[in-house]
Design a protein around this motif. Sequence first.
Motif, PDB file in Angstrom:
ATOM      1  N   TRP B 118       0.809  -1.223   0.000  1.00 58.34           N
ATOM      2  CA  TRP B 118       0.000   0.000   0.000  1.00 58.34           C
ATOM      3  C   TRP B 118       0.846   1.278   0.000  1.00 58.34           C
ATOM      4  O   TRP B 118       0.325   2.342  -0.283  1.00 58.34           O
ATOM      5  N   ILE B 119       2.098   1.132   0.451  1.00 59.02           N
ATOM      6  CA  ILE B 119       2.923   2.346   0.568  1.00 59.02           C
ATOM      7  C   ILE B 119       4.176   2.213  -0.289  1.00 59.02           C
ATOM      8  O   ILE B 119       4.587   1.113  -0.660  1.00 59.02           O
ATOM      9  N   VAL B 120       4.769   3.358  -0.569  1.00 64.92           N
ATOM     10  CA  VAL B 120       5.942   3.389  -1.447  1.00 64.92           C
ATOM     11  C   VAL B 120       7.155   2.831  -0.702  1.00 64.92           C
ATOM     12  O   VAL B 120       7.388   3.176   0.467  1.00 64.92           O
ATOM     13  N   ASP B 121       7.893   1.971  -1.386  1.00 66.31           N
ATOM     14  CA  ASP B 121       9.131   1.421  -0.844  1.00 66.31           C
ATOM     15  C   ASP B 121      10.181   2.536  -0.917  1.00 66.31           C
ATOM     16  O   ASP B 121      10.616   2.919  -2.011  1.00 66.31           O
ATOM     17  N   ILE B 122      10.587   3.053   0.232  1.00 62.89           N
ATOM     18  CA  ILE B 122      11.484   4.214   0.243  1.00 62.89           C
ATOM     19  C   ILE B 122      12.876   3.845  -0.283  1.00 62.89           C
ATOM     20  O   ILE B 122      13.539   4.654  -0.927  1.00 62.89           O
ATOM     21  N   ALA B 127      16.871   4.731  -4.435  1.00 57.21           N
ATOM     22  CA  ALA B 127      17.823   4.149  -5.389  1.00 57.21           C
ATOM     23  C   ALA B 127      17.400   4.331  -6.843  1.00 57.21           C
ATOM     24  O   ALA B 127      18.226   4.649  -7.703  1.00 57.21           O
ATOM     25  N   ASN B 128      16.146   4.116  -7.126  1.00 56.00           N
ATOM     26  CA  ASN B 128      15.721   4.103  -8.531  1.00 56.00           C
ATOM     27  C   ASN B 128      14.628   5.099  -8.867  1.00 56.00           C
ATOM     28  O   ASN B 128      14.236   5.208 -10.029  1.00 56.00           O
ATOM     29  N   GLY B 129      14.088   5.787  -7.868  1.00 58.35           N
ATOM     30  CA  GLY B 129      12.953   6.664  -8.135  1.00 58.35           C
ATOM     31  C   GLY B 129      11.733   5.841  -8.507  1.00 58.35           C
ATOM     32  O   GLY B 129      11.644   4.644  -8.191  1.00 58.35           O
ATOM     33  N   GLY B 134       7.998   8.929 -13.897  1.00 60.15           N
ATOM     34  CA  GLY B 134       8.986   9.927 -14.285  1.00 60.15           C
ATOM     35  C   GLY B 134       9.683  10.571 -13.097  1.00 60.15           C
ATOM     36  O   GLY B 134      10.166  11.705 -13.189  1.00 60.15           O
ATOM     37  N   ILE B 135       9.711   9.860 -11.988  1.00 58.32           N
ATOM     38  CA  ILE B 135      10.370  10.418 -10.800  1.00 58.32           C
ATOM     39  C   ILE B 135      11.772   9.830 -10.676  1.00 58.32           C
ATOM     40  O   ILE B 135      11.945   8.604 -10.686  1.00 58.32           O
ATOM     41  N   PRO B 137      15.663   9.057  -9.059  1.00 54.49           N
ATOM     42  CA  PRO B 137      16.122   8.601  -7.735  1.00 54.49           C
ATOM     43  C   PRO B 137      16.236   9.780  -6.769  1.00 54.49           C
ATOM     44  O   PRO B 137      16.538  10.906  -7.186  1.00 54.49           O
ATOM     45  N   GLN B 138      16.001   9.501  -5.504  1.00 53.94           N
ATOM     46  CA  GLN B 138      15.959  10.589  -4.506  1.00 53.94           C
ATOM     47  C   GLN B 138      17.003  10.341  -3.407  1.00 53.94           C
ATOM     48  O   GLN B 138      16.657  10.019  -2.268  1.00 53.94           O
ATOM     49  N   PRO B 139      18.273  10.513  -3.730  1.00 54.96           N
ATOM     50  CA  PRO B 139      19.304  10.225  -2.713  1.00 54.96           C
ATOM     51  C   PRO B 139      19.189  11.107  -1.475  1.00 54.96           C
ATOM     52  O   PRO B 139      19.626  10.722  -0.395  1.00 54.96           O
ATOM     53  N   ALA B 140      18.586  12.286  -1.622  1.00 56.19           N
ATOM     54  CA  ALA B 140      18.470  13.183  -0.455  1.00 56.19           C
ATOM     55  C   ALA B 140      17.579  12.588   0.632  1.00 56.19           C
ATOM     56  O   ALA B 140      17.618  13.015   1.786  1.00 56.19           O
ATOM     57  N   LEU B 141      16.775  11.601   0.259  1.00 58.06           N
ATOM     58  CA  LEU B 141      15.900  10.992   1.268  1.00 58.06           C
ATOM     59  C   LEU B 141      16.590   9.862   2.039  1.00 58.06           C
ATOM     60  O   LEU B 141      15.994   9.250   2.908  1.00 58.06           O
ATOM     61  N   ASP B 142      17.841   9.604   1.657  1.00 56.45           N
ATOM     62  CA  ASP B 142      18.615   8.620   2.423  1.00 56.45           C
ATOM     63  C   ASP B 142      19.173   9.371   3.637  1.00 56.45           C
ATOM     64  O   ASP B 142      20.268   9.890   3.618  1.00 56.45           O
ATOM     65  N   LEU B 143      18.400   9.416   4.706  1.00 54.75           N
ATOM     66  CA  LEU B 143      18.687  10.316   5.822  1.00 54.75           C
ATOM     67  C   LEU B 143      19.652   9.692   6.821  1.00 54.75           C
ATOM     68  O   LEU B 143      19.634   8.481   7.039  1.00 54.75           O
ATOM     69  N   GLU B 144      20.426  10.575   7.415  1.00 50.79           N
ATOM     70  CA  GLU B 144      21.229  10.096   8.537  1.00 50.79           C
ATOM     71  C   GLU B 144      20.482  10.501   9.808  1.00 50.79           C
ATOM     72  O   GLU B 144      20.374  11.684  10.125  1.00 50.79           O
ATOM     73  N   LEU B 145      19.963   9.520  10.491  1.00 56.03           N
ATOM     74  CA  LEU B 145      19.182   9.821  11.684  1.00 56.03           C
ATOM     75  C   LEU B 145      20.061   9.872  12.924  1.00 56.03           C
ATOM     76  O   LEU B 145      21.197   9.389  12.926  1.00 56.03           O
ATOM     77  N   TYR B 146      19.492  10.404  13.979  1.00 58.64           N
ATOM     78  CA  TYR B 146      20.245  10.647  15.209  1.00 58.64           C
ATOM     79  C   TYR B 146      20.720   9.349  15.851  1.00 58.64           C
ATOM     80  O   TYR B 146      21.771   9.318  16.484  1.00 58.64           O
TER      81      TYR B 146
END
Lengths: 321, 492
Positions: B118-122, B127-129, B134-135, B137-146
């Motif tokens: 049901w939800i998007v595989d982040i 990695a591939n958008g 037409g989206i 890849p979103q490397p900026a969403l590979d977050l470094e969490l606390y």
Amino acid sequence: MQAESTERIAYAAPRTRGLMRGRAFLVRLLNDIRVFPALLLIPVLIFFILWNVIPTLWMIGLSFYKYSLMSPNERFLGLRNYNDILNDVQVWASLGRTFVWVFAGVSIQTALGFLLGLLFWGSRDMPGRRIALTMLFAPMIITPIAAGAFFQLIYEPTFGVVNWVVRQFGGNVNLLGDTNLAFGAVLFVDIWMWTPFMILITLAALGSVPKAELEAAEVDRLPWLQRFRHIILPNAKFILMLGILLRTIDSFKTLDLIYLMTRGGPGNTTDLIALLLRRQAFEALEFGWASALALILLLTAIAFTSIYLYILNLSSKRQEA
Amino acid sequence: MLQNWLRRSILVFVLIALMLAPIASAQDAHPLAGRTIDMAILGIGGWLPSSLGASMANDLFRPYAQENFGYTVNFTFAESPFESLFQRAAASLATRSNEFNIIISDSQWLGAFAEPGWIVDIDELIANGIPSMGIDPQPALDLELYSKVARDTYQVYPDGTDEIWGLPQEGDVIVLYVRKDLLLDPEERAAFEGEYGFAMPETFEDFEALTMEQFEQMAAFFTRPDQDLYGTIMQHSRVYDFQTMYLYPFMWSNGGQIWNPETREVWGVLNSQVNADAMIWNRRMLDYQPPGAVNAGIAENVDAYTQGKVFSAFQWAAVGLSMVEDPELRANTLIVPPPGFMQEDGSISRIYSMGGQPWVVNAFNTPEQMRVAVDFLNWWYLPETQLEFARRGGNPVVASVVNDPGFNDINPWNRAYAYMLTDGRALDFWHEPNYSEMLAVQQEGFTAFASGQVNDPMNTLNWIACRQQAILYDNLRSEIAPPAECDSITLN
């Protein structure tokens, strides 16, 4: 008349002729005593099939499956859901609690409602009668959620008015947090809400007692108890039984009040069967299991209704005999 | 002269054109430029962090999108209370609806939402958008969490893997709110020390060393029903996960476990003596709480503290703004880590429950909605957005923001929040598709014990373990069936 219209159709222009034929067909259909009632029933039948029959059949079908929103691959289980439910101690405990709720609630509401109804029946000239009745009926008009919210505040142990009064006598009470008191506290709210309904039913039932019979009893100086037993009760009982039946079915389905006030707690002391059903269906999303339970409850409600109707029929037959 | 003027004008014109070109090309490049898109966020009703997400979307992202991408976006915020949000989201997603484009999910629901697709595989998005839309890849969403625990809580499903399905919307942990006027009152301190033989903690560092045994004595000391004052307040309500969240710290901190996440074995893990003792201890804490605390949830907890009925409150950092909304109370409140539990080796262990929620993206969004959702999330994790979120009372989880030297000073609970968000001090529980069913069972059992309806903690744990094992087994999530003795175990 039919011959006249056929004649008129024969002389009309071809396009008009078609319209007139259609009109004549419609008139014939509407005049047909077998077709017309069926036509009137069609809209309500469509509604009934769409919203009652199909969902019920769907529910019956689901009850044989392991069907959860969480796992899209349903599995056929046969009667296993039913078997699980019938062997589930929690279901029986919940059902037992619900029967106590229904029996205690409806009995008290009926007794109180009948007594108050009798009081108002015999006091037509009482000053402020209308205002008193309006105030008496107010709880019935309030939605259960609002009533639950009021009573949550009234019962609140730190600032609620009930505990304030108890504290004046040196006590302390936590009505919704105490496992021994919570059930009674919520049942009290249900009784407060629905006694007016039984008053209303009682007034309607008493209104159906033939005046002539009452006047005859008056002339014969029949004692009040005899009047009640031989005139009032036989005439009023059908409407009264209807009221009891409606309250029983409604009480069996109680959900909103409990959901708001205790969520079935503390522990599971106020966990009625409708709450369990809701939890399994809409929290656990186990639609197969919940459908099986819903069907069992539906059959139970039908059984209730049948018993009432049987008793009513039996007593009316006895009367006729 | 004229030539110079002409030359200068041309130069200025070229410079302006060069400056504007990237903006113009960016606007042209964005496929939604000039369009108006309506988006809906589903979140928790009456929960500030949820509503902050939505309000910031309209207040700040809207003009940002207009300026940077050239499209207009309108966000609406749909909300449901904690206990019914999951049903609302699940029912909508199950019908493949795009009624809610971004959902503020509770961390434990990741499995339930991810498993049916049901939800998007982040991971995929990073990695591939989403090529079909037409989206890129979103490397900026590979977050470094606390912390790792934050990542495991808000992002990962299945437990123990690196697969991520959510992005942190709001971090949350349990912290302790303490009234300074009572804690620091010299007479109270002297009386307490005289009675219990040790001084009450004064500072944040003192509270780090405080054990639950010591805190219990403090709570007992301040429990004065004749003054309508009680030592503390927790949450024991049957609603949603309230009792669970406040019982787990007693289990985990003392070495108890709730299941084996690898084998999904509950029987034999949950029903341990450590956990039974934890239940007794948790119930004993009700002695120091106001009447009715057995039904207390988040709101009742806030009320008790803000009305001055309690000396202290174990409460989520996320409701800090409600807890100390009154400036006077804010100045009078010390927010510190909750007490730890003394271990046999003399060390102190404190493992409290994780709160907070991730965002998840609806997989049934239209391409336009999906693109806006991705733009929004990229914007959300910009450091300036995260700092603004904190300034408005939210709790960011991104490492760079929480590690920022000024972070602890933004809100009075931030220091305790960051302290508790550390690995080893907080834990989340099962991210299972059957989460809600398993939760309903244990809420029934735990509250039955807390309320005194049943008095045998081990039997209660056995009953819960049996039912949870059966749920996992029946749903093919575990190969371990409940043992035969479960047939004879009842709650009552």
